[in-house]
Design a protein around this motif. Structure first.
Motif, PDB file in Angstrom:
ATOM      1  N   GLN A 130       5.554  42.522  23.920  1.00 20.95           N
ATOM      2  CA  GLN A 130       5.880  42.517  25.345  1.00 20.95           C
ATOM      3  C   GLN A 130       4.652  42.764  26.228  1.00 20.95           C
ATOM      4  OE1 GLN A 130       8.655  41.562  26.417  1.00 20.95           O
ATOM      5  NE2 GLN A 130      10.299  42.131  25.018  1.00 20.95           N
ATOM      6  N   PRO A 131       3.607  41.944  26.109  1.00 21.22           N
ATOM      7  CA  PRO A 131       2.382  42.205  26.887  1.00 21.22           C
ATOM      8  C   PRO A 131       2.595  42.156  28.402  1.00 21.22           C
ATOM      9  CG  PRO A 131       2.316  40.024  25.864  1.00 21.22           C
ATOM     10  CD  PRO A 131       3.506  40.736  25.274  1.00 21.22           C
ATOM     11  N   ALA A 132       3.603  41.412  28.855  1.00 15.25           N
ATOM     12  CA  ALA A 132       3.857  41.330  30.296  1.00 15.25           C
ATOM     13  C   ALA A 132       4.326  42.653  30.879  1.00 15.25           C
ATOM     14  CB  ALA A 132       4.891  40.239  30.579  1.00 15.25           C
ATOM     15  N   LEU A 133       4.806  43.568  30.012  1.00 17.43           N
ATOM     16  CA  LEU A 133       5.302  44.861  30.484  1.00 17.43           C
ATOM     17  C   LEU A 133       4.238  45.956  30.449  1.00 17.43           C
ATOM     18  CD1 LEU A 133       8.851  44.959  28.833  1.00 17.43           C
ATOM     19  CD2 LEU A 133       8.246  44.374  31.197  1.00 17.43           C
ATOM     20  N   LEU A 134       3.056  45.657  29.942  1.00 14.82           N
ATOM     21  CA  LEU A 134       1.986  46.643  29.941  1.00 14.82           C
ATOM     22  C   LEU A 134       1.616  47.036  31.368  1.00 14.82           C
ATOM     23  CD1 LEU A 134      -0.277  45.007  27.219  1.00 14.82           C
ATOM     24  CD2 LEU A 134       0.693  47.306  27.058  1.00 14.82           C
ATOM     25  N   PRO A 135       1.263  48.301  31.593  1.00 14.96           N
ATOM     26  CA  PRO A 135       0.851  48.692  32.952  1.00 14.96           C
ATOM     27  C   PRO A 135      -0.377  47.901  33.400  1.00 14.96           C
ATOM     28  CG  PRO A 135       0.335  50.425  31.365  1.00 14.96           C
ATOM     29  CD  PRO A 135       1.184  49.424  30.647  1.00 14.96           C
ATOM     30  N   GLU A 136      -0.351  47.432  34.633  1.00 17.47           N
ATOM     31  CA  GLU A 136      -1.420  46.563  35.118  1.00 17.47           C
ATOM     32  C   GLU A 136      -2.714  47.337  35.366  1.00 17.47           C
ATOM     33  OE1 GLU A 136       0.142  44.501  38.503  1.00 17.47           O
ATOM     34  OE2 GLU A 136       1.879  43.741  37.386  1.00 17.47           O
ATOM     35  N   ARG A 137      -2.600  48.512  35.936  1.00 18.84           N
ATOM     36  CA  ARG A 137      -3.776  49.346  36.213  1.00 18.84           C
ATOM     37  C   ARG A 137      -3.456  50.798  35.856  1.00 18.84           C
ATOM     38  NH1 ARG A 137      -3.553  45.477  40.086  1.00 18.84           N
ATOM     39  NH2 ARG A 137      -5.426  44.207  40.396  1.00 18.84           N
ATOM     40  N   PRO A 138      -3.464  51.123  34.560  1.00 17.10           N
ATOM     41  CA  PRO A 138      -3.125  52.498  34.147  1.00 17.10           C
ATOM     42  C   PRO A 138      -4.212  53.485  34.563  1.00 17.10           C
ATOM     43  CG  PRO A 138      -3.901  51.213  32.279  1.00 17.10           C
ATOM     44  CD  PRO A 138      -3.775  50.251  33.416  1.00 17.10           C
ATOM     45  N   ALA A 139      -3.818  54.744  34.690  1.00 17.55           N
ATOM     46  CA  ALA A 139      -4.790  55.793  35.006  1.00 17.55           C
ATOM     47  C   ALA A 139      -5.731  56.028  33.830  1.00 17.55           C
ATOM     48  CB  ALA A 139      -4.067  57.082  35.376  1.00 17.55           C
ATOM     49  N   SER A 140      -5.221  55.885  32.606  1.00 20.47           N
ATOM     50  CA  SER A 140      -6.029  56.095  31.403  1.00 20.47           C
ATOM     51  C   SER A 140      -5.363  55.368  30.237  1.00 20.47           C
ATOM     52  CB  SER A 140      -6.176  57.590  31.092  1.00 20.47           C
ATOM     53  OG  SER A 140      -4.907  58.222  31.047  1.00 20.47           O
ATOM     54  N   VAL A 141      -6.167  55.109  29.200  1.00 20.21           N
ATOM     55  CA  VAL A 141      -5.690  54.386  28.019  1.00 20.21           C
ATOM     56  C   VAL A 141      -6.285  55.038  26.778  1.00 20.21           C
ATOM     57  CG1 VAL A 141      -5.590  52.162  26.816  1.00 20.21           C
ATOM     58  CG2 VAL A 141      -5.622  52.219  29.320  1.00 20.21           C
ATOM     59  N   SER A 142      -5.459  55.226  25.747  1.00 18.14           N
ATOM     60  CA  SER A 142      -5.944  55.710  24.451  1.00 18.14           C
ATOM     61  C   SER A 142      -5.383  54.806  23.364  1.00 18.14           C
ATOM     62  CB  SER A 142      -5.517  57.160  24.210  1.00 18.14           C
ATOM     63  OG  SER A 142      -4.103  57.259  24.142  1.00 18.14           O
ATOM     64  N   PHE A 143      -6.021  54.831  22.193  1.00 16.53           N
ATOM     65  CA  PHE A 143      -5.517  54.013  21.097  1.00 16.53           C
ATOM     66  C   PHE A 143      -5.918  54.604  19.756  1.00 16.53           C
ATOM     67  CE2 PHE A 143      -9.789  52.461  21.722  1.00 16.53           C
ATOM     68  CZ  PHE A 143     -10.254  52.111  20.462  1.00 16.53           C
ATOM     69  N   THR A 144      -5.093  54.308  18.748  1.00 16.21           N
ATOM     70  CA  THR A 144      -5.388  54.615  17.355  1.00 16.21           C
ATOM     71  C   THR A 144      -5.390  53.303  16.592  1.00 16.21           C
ATOM     72  OG1 THR A 144      -4.403  56.826  17.420  1.00 16.21           O
ATOM     73  CG2 THR A 144      -4.561  55.762  15.266  1.00 16.21           C
ATOM     74  N   ALA A 145      -6.468  53.053  15.844  1.00 15.16           N
ATOM     75  CA  ALA A 145      -6.604  51.810  15.083  1.00 15.16           C
ATOM     76  C   ALA A 145      -6.634  52.120  13.596  1.00 15.16           C
ATOM     77  CB  ALA A 145      -7.876  51.069  15.494  1.00 15.16           C
ATOM     78  N   LEU A 146      -5.786  51.441  12.840  1.00  9.92           N
ATOM     79  CA  LEU A 146      -5.742  51.577  11.391  1.00  9.92           C
ATOM     80  C   LEU A 146      -6.135  50.261  10.732  1.00  9.92           C
ATOM     81  CD1 LEU A 146      -2.420  53.596  10.936  1.00  9.92           C
ATOM     82  CD2 LEU A 146      -4.747  54.473  11.063  1.00  9.92           C
TER      83      LEU A 146
END
Length: 264
Positions: free
Chosen positions: A54-70
């Motif tokens: 659902q990429p269209a539902l991602l926040p357009e301009r978030p205050a911050s972003v974090s991620f975990t990559a495996l």
């Protein structure tokens, strides 16, 4: 694992109102959104495939972003033992031959240590093409912080089950006793390594609270653990304030994703 949960209050167009947490793995990609004012989760999406659901539902301009990559290869190193430039040497001492990947480190202030880790370079680059300021968070650090928070008044184990891997952390009185990763292909492996870890830390199953989570955690996994461990609970319950706005269930499958926000 397919999840589609959206709260009525979530508007992806609201600027700098949200924190976006992302989970990148070969088997499952997922994301969730937290309200930066109260920390509550207002959106959770997960699914198979190489792209975020659902990429269209991602926040357009978030205050911050974090991620975990495996996949992730990591180890904990005391700050006093981590000289500049020695990160790769510490990883090799624990894991031997290492694959290629991006070398990162994450401080864990409550331990006076750093989590040194390698993760997938391609996955990170794909995400940062859209969110250049995204901050990487290792799974091991999220689990360590999670088990410390759960161990204030009890001996606690926090498990995370992925496709062929079991990550676990054990703590007592907010003191970390063990953090490790094991190859786990089935429910019997999950049980065996959990009991092995308890034995290594001198804890008894009937005196320990075990919290379970994981993108590949199954009902047979949970039932087998419950046969040998009297105190097994989902790491997150639908009534927890963190997820209460979503109105769904089985949130413990996404615990490290949902708890990224508290670490970020």
């Amino acid at each position: 694992m397919n999840i589609d949960q959206i709260a009525a209050t979530y508007d992806p167009a609201r600027e700098r109102a949200w924190h976006l947490s992302v989970w990148l793995s070969p088997e499952v990609n997922a994301w969730c959104v937290h309200d930066v004012l109260n920390g509550q989760c207002v959106a959770l999406q997960a699914g198979k495939g190489a792209e975020l659901p659902q990429p269209a539902l991602l926040p357009e301009r978030p205050a911050s972003v974090s991620f975990t990559a495996l996949p992730e290869i990591s180890t904990l190193v005391p700050e006093s033992a981590l000289a500049p430039g020695s990160e790769m040497r510490h990883l090799k001492m624990v894991h031997g031959q290492l694959p290629t990947g991006l070398l990162r480190d994450e401080p864990i202030s409550s331990l006076g240590a750093r989590c040194v880790y390698l993760h997938d370079e391609e996955a990170e680059h794909r995400l940062m093409a859209r969110f250049p300021s995204a901050r990487s968070l290792p799974l091991q650090a999220v689990l360590v912080n999670g088990v410390l928070a759960r161990s204030a008044k009890k001996k606690a184990v926090l498990l995370h089950r992925s496709a062929t891997r079991l990550d676990l952390a054990i703590a007592h009185d907010q003191r970390l006793l063990l953090s490790n990763t094991f190859h786990a292909a089935n429910a019997e492996d999950v049980l065996y390594y959990t009991l092995f870890a308890l034995e290594q830390t001198g804890l008894k199953p009937d005196d320990t609270q075990t919290f379970v989570s994981g993108t590949h955690l199954t009902e047979p996994d949970e039932k087998l653990l419950a046969r040998y461990l009297p105190n097994v609970l989902p790491a997150l319950m639908p009534t927890d304030k963190l997820v209460s706005m979503l109105g769904g269930s089985a949130f413990h499958y996404s615990t490290p994703l949902l708890e990224q926000y508290s670490c970020a």
